[in-house]
Design an enzyme around this catalytic site. Structure first.
Site, PDB file in Angstrom:
ATOM      1  N   GLY A 213      41.573  38.463  32.923  1.00 10.08           N
ATOM      2  CA  GLY A 213      42.950  38.996  33.087  1.00 10.08           C
ATOM      3  C   GLY A 213      43.874  38.943  31.981  1.00 10.08           C
ATOM      4  N   ASP A 230      37.836  45.007  38.397  1.00  5.54           N
ATOM      5  CA  ASP A 230      36.694  44.265  37.932  1.00  5.54           C
ATOM      6  C   ASP A 230      36.237  43.364  39.116  1.00  5.54           C
ATOM      7  OD1 ASP A 230      35.020  41.994  36.834  1.00  5.54           O
ATOM      8  OD2 ASP A 230      36.025  42.455  34.773  1.00  5.54           O
ATOM      9  N   LYS A 298      31.865  48.258  21.409  1.00  6.73           N
ATOM     10  CA  LYS A 298      30.643  47.165  21.007  1.00  6.73           C
ATOM     11  C   LYS A 298      29.413  47.678  20.222  1.00  6.73           C
ATOM     12  CE  LYS A 298      33.297  44.455  23.790  1.00  6.73           C
ATOM     13  NZ  LYS A 298      34.674  45.032  24.381  1.00  6.73           N
TER      14      LYS A 298
END
Length: 346
Positions: A213, A230, A298
């Site tokens: 969060g 999520d 990434k």
């Protein structure tokens, strides 16, 4: 003085070869790019300016350079503080700068100096102050840079708009707050600060891969209502906030059923960068025209430049790429900031 302007580029140490390759590919054979330290390279070409390099870094974009300055002097490593301060004043006077400027001092690589950045800053600031210059740490039109490097003390001068960053060497320093949930918050905070992003107040924000969060907390602090998507749990401190809607589903399932239109979307999910961009293309259909999207890619350590290029091509169309850079708080990542275009997503 040097015959051709020497544009000094700072980057992350592990990314220096990538930054050099980017510059070589973009500026071509007439430009010479060479490493001058573990985190620094210099670009030289006839009549090349810092503004031209900065413009190419933003437009191309070149993602690994994160700070620029124009070298005006290089003092021997045995120079004392008085000599450094005198050289700095001489450089400022020769450039005929206005009486208010920023001074930024930092260290690149291992340091064997008997003094650190704070002492150098104090000595130069005192010298400039005595000569009638008002010195600040940032927020001025011109910036005097001083970098302690293994090869000597480098002095640089240029306009802040051409520096890419208004922090020493592009090294944004953020302090941990009491209510910080995760260190990942620094990545979004740095992007907001470094790129001067204005988030809408009171709008709807989508946080993909939100757990635990941290990014959700930042978005809420900016006044946005947040859909935190999520399967994992959010920090318990967020559970009492009625303006946070936690949906414990995958991003794909959420996008399949969602009907809300969002003003901001962020994505810090750990996934293949191309798949992450394809996901953001799907997200575009749920964004208002002009909405901001922030995603960290990434990239890993193999075929990085090709991967970044492919990712930006995927995003182009539904989005206009505003910024793409490896920020200080990224690790083998690139932060991309994009704006939703008016064109419908595929």
């Amino acid at each position: 003085m040097f015959p051709d302007p020497r544009i000094v580029v700072s980057t992350a140490e592990e990314s220096l070869p990538l930054a050099i390759r980017e510059l070589e590919l973009d500026f071509g054979p007439e430009a010479k790019v060479e490493a001058i330290g573990p985190e620094m390279a210099v670009v030289t070409a006839p009549s090349l300016s810092a503004q031209e390099v900065a413009d190419r870094c933003e437009a191309a974009p070149l993602v690994f350079p994160r700070h620029l300055t124009v070298e005006v002097a290089l003092l021997d490593a045995d120079a004392d503080l008085d000599r450094i301060a005198a050289a700095a004043l001489a450089a400022v006077r020769e450039a005929a700068l206005p009486p208010s400027l920023a001074l930024q001092v930092w260290v690149s690589g291992p340091s064997s100096y008997e003094f650190g950045p704070a002492a150098v800053f104090g000595a130069i600031a005192a010298e400039l102050d005595a000569a009638g210059y008002a010195v600040a740490r940032s927020g001025r039109r011109h910036v005097l840079s001083c970098c302690l490097t293994p090869r000597g003390i480098l002095l640089g001068l240029n306009e802040t708009r051409d520096s890419l960053s208004d922090w020493p060497g592009g090294g944004v320093r953020l302090s941990k707050s009491r209510d910080q949930i995760s260190r990942a918050e620094f990545k979004l905070e740095e992007a907001l600060t470094e790129f001067g992003l204005d988030l809408p107040a009171g709008g709807n924000a989508l946080d993909l891969g939100a757990a635990p969060g941290g990014w959700t907390r930042i978005l809420r602090r900016r006044g946005l209502r947040v859909w935190a998507v999520d399967p994992g749990d959010l920090d318990e401190r967020l559970a009492r906030d009625g303006q946070i809607k936690h949906l414990k589903v995958t991003a794909g399932r959420f996008l399949h059923s969602n009907r809300t239109v969002f003003d901001v979307a962020v994505n810090d999910m750990r996934m293949d960068p191309k798949l992450s961009c394809e996901l953001m293309v799907r997200v575009a259909a749920h964004l208002a025209p002009g909405a901001l999207a922030v995603v960290t890619l990434k990239t890993g350590s193999r075929e990085v430049l090709a991967t970044v290029k492919a990712c930006l091509e995927i995003l182009t169309g539904p989005y206009e790429i505003l910024h793409a850079r490896q920020l200080r708080h990224n690790r083998h990542e690139i932060t991309v900031v994009a704006r939703r275009t008016d064109a419908p997503a595929d």
